[in-house]
Design an enzyme around this catalytic site. Structure first.
Site, PDB file in Angstrom:
ATOM      1  N   CYS A  67       8.731 -38.635  -0.789  1.00 27.37           N
ATOM      2  CA  CYS A  67       9.095 -37.632   0.211  1.00 27.37           C
ATOM      3  C   CYS A  67       7.958 -37.447   1.214  1.00 27.37           C
ATOM      4  O   CYS A  67       6.821 -37.162   0.819  1.00 27.37           O
ATOM      5  CB  CYS A  67       9.396 -36.301  -0.467  1.00 27.37           C
ATOM      6  SG  CYS A  67       9.824 -34.978   0.689  1.00 27.37           S
ATOM      7  N   LYS A  83      -8.983   3.126  10.545  1.00 29.93           N
ATOM      8  CA  LYS A  83      -9.301   2.849   9.139  1.00 29.93           C
ATOM      9  C   LYS A  83      -9.102   1.354   8.887  1.00 29.93           C
ATOM     10  O   LYS A  83      -7.976   0.868   8.781  1.00 29.93           O
ATOM     11  CB  LYS A  83      -8.419   3.672   8.205  1.00 29.93           C
ATOM     12  CG  LYS A  83      -8.824   3.572   6.743  1.00 29.93           C
ATOM     13  CD  LYS A  83      -7.991   4.525   5.885  1.00 29.93           C
ATOM     14  CE  LYS A  83      -8.442   4.469   4.438  1.00 29.93           C
ATOM     15  NZ  LYS A  83      -8.217   3.158   3.825  1.00 29.93           N
ATOM     16  N   GLU A  87       3.893   1.704  -1.252  1.00 35.16           N
ATOM     17  CA  GLU A  87       4.480   1.961  -2.570  1.00 35.16           C
ATOM     18  C   GLU A  87       3.441   2.567  -3.510  1.00 35.16           C
ATOM     19  O   GLU A  87       3.730   3.489  -4.273  1.00 35.16           O
ATOM     20  CB  GLU A  87       5.041   0.657  -3.152  1.00 35.16           C
ATOM     21  CG  GLU A  87       5.859   0.857  -4.408  1.00 35.16           C
ATOM     22  CD  GLU A  87       6.541  -0.429  -4.860  1.00 35.16           C
ATOM     23  OE1 GLU A  87       7.072  -0.437  -5.981  1.00 35.16           O
ATOM     24  OE2 GLU A  87       6.531  -1.412  -4.086  1.00 35.16           O
ATOM     25  N   TYR A  88       2.202   2.054  -3.437  1.00 34.78           N
ATOM     26  CA  TYR A  88       1.118   2.608  -4.264  1.00 34.78           C
ATOM     27  C   TYR A  88       0.852   4.067  -3.870  1.00 34.78           C
ATOM     28  O   TYR A  88       0.738   4.945  -4.729  1.00 34.78           O
ATOM     29  CB  TYR A  88      -0.151   1.775  -4.087  1.00 34.78           C
ATOM     30  CG  TYR A  88      -1.331   2.304  -4.888  1.00 34.78           C
ATOM     31  CD1 TYR A  88      -1.597   1.825  -6.163  1.00 34.78           C
ATOM     32  CD2 TYR A  88      -2.166   3.289  -4.367  1.00 34.78           C
ATOM     33  CE1 TYR A  88      -2.666   2.317  -6.905  1.00 34.78           C
ATOM     34  CE2 TYR A  88      -3.232   3.793  -5.096  1.00 34.78           C
ATOM     35  CZ  TYR A  88      -3.477   3.288  -6.363  1.00 34.78           C
ATOM     36  OH  TYR A  88      -4.534   3.788  -7.093  1.00 34.78           O
ATOM     37  N   ASP A 111       0.835  -1.202   0.000  1.00 38.25           N
ATOM     38  CA  ASP A 111       0.000   0.000   0.000  1.00 38.25           C
ATOM     39  C   ASP A 111       0.872   1.255   0.000  1.00 38.25           C
ATOM     40  O   ASP A 111       0.553   2.252  -0.657  1.00 38.25           O
ATOM     41  CB  ASP A 111      -0.906   0.014   1.242  1.00 38.25           C
ATOM     42  CG  ASP A 111      -2.007  -1.028   1.149  1.00 38.25           C
ATOM     43  OD1 ASP A 111      -2.122  -1.664   0.089  1.00 38.25           O
ATOM     44  OD2 ASP A 111      -2.742  -1.203   2.129  1.00 38.25           O
ATOM     45  N   CYS A 121      16.937 -32.564  -0.756  1.00 41.22           N
ATOM     46  CA  CYS A 121      15.796 -32.257   0.103  1.00 41.22           C
ATOM     47  C   CYS A 121      16.165 -32.473   1.574  1.00 41.22           C
ATOM     48  O   CYS A 121      16.658 -33.556   1.927  1.00 41.22           O
ATOM     49  CB  CYS A 121      14.614 -33.138  -0.283  1.00 41.22           C
ATOM     50  SG  CYS A 121      13.190 -32.971   0.822  1.00 41.22           S
ATOM     51  N   LEU A 167     -11.080   8.479   0.335  1.00 41.52           N
ATOM     52  CA  LEU A 167     -10.618   9.552   1.209  1.00 41.52           C
ATOM     53  C   LEU A 167      -9.250  10.031   0.749  1.00 41.52           C
ATOM     54  O   LEU A 167      -8.425   9.233   0.291  1.00 41.52           O
ATOM     55  CB  LEU A 167     -10.508   9.071   2.663  1.00 41.52           C
ATOM     56  CG  LEU A 167     -11.802   8.705   3.385  1.00 41.52           C
ATOM     57  CD1 LEU A 167     -11.476   8.101   4.743  1.00 41.52           C
ATOM     58  CD2 LEU A 167     -12.695   9.920   3.543  1.00 41.52           C
ATOM     59  N   GLU A 186     -11.629   7.597  13.847  1.00 38.64           N
ATOM     60  CA  GLU A 186     -11.910   6.163  13.690  1.00 38.64           C
ATOM     61  C   GLU A 186     -10.673   5.431  13.183  1.00 38.64           C
ATOM     62  O   GLU A 186      -9.888   5.989  12.417  1.00 38.64           O
ATOM     63  CB  GLU A 186     -13.027   5.937  12.663  1.00 38.64           C
ATOM     64  CG  GLU A 186     -14.351   6.560  13.007  1.00 38.64           C
ATOM     65  CD  GLU A 186     -15.317   6.498  11.846  1.00 38.64           C
ATOM     66  OE1 GLU A 186     -16.483   6.865  12.053  1.00 38.64           O
ATOM     67  OE2 GLU A 186     -14.913   6.086  10.730  1.00 38.64           O
TER      68      GLU A 186
END
Length: 659
Positions: free
Chosen positions: A423, A111, A33-34, A31, A400, A81, A109
């Site tokens: 496995c 968010k 970065e956006y 969020d 593995c 907002l 409030e």
């Protein structure tokens, strides 16, 4: 890059991220970065207002209604907002509003990071629920919202019409359980609770939505017919008396109070069951809100303070490798305990080898941690100036850590995967695939039964299926003597399925059911296939070098040889049931259309492919035959136009017999 090109590039990036976040519920960036990219676009557009367009991400709410749901046009728009990141921005916002209004009381409030919805009631009965969508038009998800227990279906003493807005969310506890179940089933993990909630609410089957255990909390009355309230806080108090779960909404009067409340919310986020990505500041007086109005995207009387992701330094003491049910090796950092976003963190995800190599993460490094989506701790960067002497670059193990089988990197991705046929980490998934319809087709042996058999110690390899005791199976939950007997019959029947299905059941990389059938037409037995060289394998049509290498490596592995030996002892057929290459139908292309009477389409396709034919979806000049049943449509018309032979059911049967 010129300004217009820079603005266009930013818009394209934001549109893509918005589509991934809102419409696909699969974000690829944080969020933060956006928000920073959006803030940069706002700055550039502010400096060059002549370049602002109506479809810019700065001018509209993200998210588009999905086609599988009916559209709902919101009677009252569901706006977004404006975001605040700096104390100076908060001061400017408060002063601007206070200069234009008489009342200066503010509702504060948390968010909630969820999916915004509008709920409509008629005479107290819940009649419709819709997502926000683009703010003007959303998706009708009424039936899914009926499964949310915190949404009352009937209200007492309600007005004739009522529309409220709330946030649907998945609690952190439910999210963690959901991801644990998905990990066990070998399914991709949900990114965060917000996207899990959005994906759940958009399920076409309400039963799936119900199992996801969503919640909803109300933060606004959009329409109240016949009732008026002077303030938002009084409205929310009244909604709570009707039976709604209502957001915390204390009232503040000064900027100092608001700042303290923002800080307290940020420090106390963990006490809420839901994720919080900010704090909402709203003018309390409803009449003043009307006077202030809104922009095309935001109300002028409210804003959201956004918290930056919290980051902490700690020391990476070890890297442990976990093996998932699909065989993928996942590295995890073991770090010195550090308090991060309200919880004590001792582990962090390292994703894969590419992630470790890119950031040059080493054991002993001081690393910077951050919680992705406020849930999963991850390494953001390395303090190389604090790196101890003698550290070495880290590489995932070549074998593995669970079974010792060789590890191979996926040809088409970053994942490293265990190749072990037996496995323990992959046991449930491998046996479930072994029994699946396209493989050995063992009816009655689904994932739940396989899990029980593994849990009680009756299965440690697919070969153990043929040693099961019917009486022991009958003791499992939900089984009984009849189900156990039917499973025994299905296991006995599967012994004669033949080489192609057995090859498919092995789950060898690059060898699906189609490749297995191709190989079974070229080699009469599994033993002949195992003895084939790479050159002999690649000589088979549609078998390339990568597939040939997967086959030779898998057959050479000790676990595979042990499995094959036990299956031979159990009486499993290793012989091919496919028509050998050279069949009269080999290389012919068929198209099926209409309703066939003698076969299902799947059966006809299987019979044709067994004789070397190909089954295509569309008619072209390369089509050899079209098989037309009842209600054949445009494909039959196209065949007649091109002069392609058309066969009936009986003619197909005769052709298969001759082939």
């Amino acid at each position: 890059m010129d300004i217009q090109a820079e603005i266009q590039a930013l818009r394209g990036k934001l549109e893509l991220w918005s589509h991934q976040y809102y419409d696909l519920d699969a974000p690829t960036v944080s969020d933060y970065e956006y928000d920073m990219a959006l803030r940069e676009l706002e700055r550039l557009e502010g400096e060059h207002p002549e370049l602002i367009t109506p479809d810019s991400p700065t001018q509209r709410v993200g998210g588009q209604p999905l086609s599988q749901f009916h559209e709902v046009r919101h009677e009252v728009p569901l706006q977004s907002l404006q975001d605040l990141f700096e104390p100076g921005e908060l001061t400017d916002f408060l002063r601007k509003v206070e200069e234009q209004s008489e009342q200066h009381r503010w509702v504060m409030e948390p968010k909630v990071d969820g999916l915004s919805v509008a709920l409509e009631y008629l005479d107290g009965v819940f009649v419709r629920g819709a997502t926000r969508g683009d703010g003007q038009v959303g998706e009708d998800v009424t039936e899914n919202l009926r499964t949310v227990r915190s949404i009352p279906l009937q209200l007492k003493n309600a007005p004739h019409r009522l529309i409220v807005r709330g946030e649907c969310y998945m609690s952190r506890a439910v999210f963690q359980k959901l991801n644990a179940r998905r990990e066990e089933a070998g399914e991709p993990l949900m990114a965060n609770p917000r996207n899990a909630a959005a994906g759940s609410l958009r399920q076409l089957d309400p039963k799936i939505a119900a199992r996801r255990r969503l919640d909803c909390i109300i933060f606004q009355a959009l329409l109240i017919e016949g009732r008026d309230f002077p303030t938002d806080s009084e409205t929310l108090d009244w909604l709570e008396t009707l039976g709604f779960s209502v957001i915390d909404h204390p009232v503040c009067e000064t900027e100092e109070e608001i700042s303290r409340r923002i800080a307290a919310l940020g420090e106390d986020r963990e006490r809420y069951p839901f994720d919080i990505d900010g704090a909402v500041v709203k003018l309390d007086d409803l009449a003043q809100r009307e006077l202030l109005g809104s922009t095309a995207k935001f109300p002028r009387w409210a804003a959201a303070w956004k918290y930056p992701p919290e980051q902490k330094e700690t020391v990476l003491r070890d890297i442990v490798v976990q093996v998932g049910r699909t065989g993928v090796l996942t590295p995890k950092a073991v770090v010195d305990p550090v308090r991060l976003a309200g919880t004590t963190v001792t582990n962090a995800t390292l994703h894969n080898q590419d992630f470790i190599t890119e950031k040059d993460i080493r054991i002993g490094d001081t690393v910077l941690l951050q919680k992705a989506g406020e849930i999963i701790p991850q390494v953001v960067s390395v303090r190389k100036d604090r790196r101890p002497e003698g550290t070495e670059p880290y590489h995932l193990p070549a074998v593995c850590p669970v079974c010792g089988a060789p590890v191979r990197r996926d040809e088409d991705g970053a994942a490293f995967r265990c190749t072990g046929a037996e496995c323990p980490a992959q046991l449930v998934r491998n046996i479930t695939h072994f029994a699946s319809r396209e493989a050995m087709d063992i009816e009655g042996l689904g994932p739940a039964v396989v899990q029980q058999l593994v849990n009680v110690g009756l299965l440690s390899s697919p070969a153990d299926l043929y040693d099961l005791d019917e009486n022991q199976v009958a003791q499992l939950d939900g089984m009984g003597q009849k189900s156990a007997h039917n499973l025994s019959l299905a296991l006995e029947k599967s012994k004669g399925q033949g080489m192609a299905r057995l090859l498919t059941a092995f789950g060898i990389r690059q060898v699906g059911s189609k490749a297995a059938q191709t190989l079974s037409r070229s080699f009469p037995t599994l033993d002949a296939l195992m003895a084939a060289t790479a050159e002999e394998l690649t000589a088979v049509e549609d078998i390339g070098g990568i597939t040939a290498q997967s086959l030779t490596e898998w057959f050479a592995a000790p676990q595979s040889q042990h499995l094959i030996r036990r299956l031979r002892e159990a009486g499993i057929s290793f012989d091919s049931k496919e028509q050998p290459v050279g069949s009269a139908l080999s290389g012919k292309t068929f198209v099926l259309t209409g309703t066939l009477t003698s076969y299902t389409r799947a059966q006809a396709k299987q019979l044709l492919e067994a004789q070397g034919a190909k089954v295509a979806d569309s008619v072209s000049k390369k089509t050899s035959y079209v098989v037309a049943g009842e209600n054949a449509g445009s494909k039959l018309t196209r065949a007649n136009e091109l002069g392609i032979p058309v066969l009936s059911d009986d003619e197909l049967t005769e052709l298969l017999r001759k082939g």
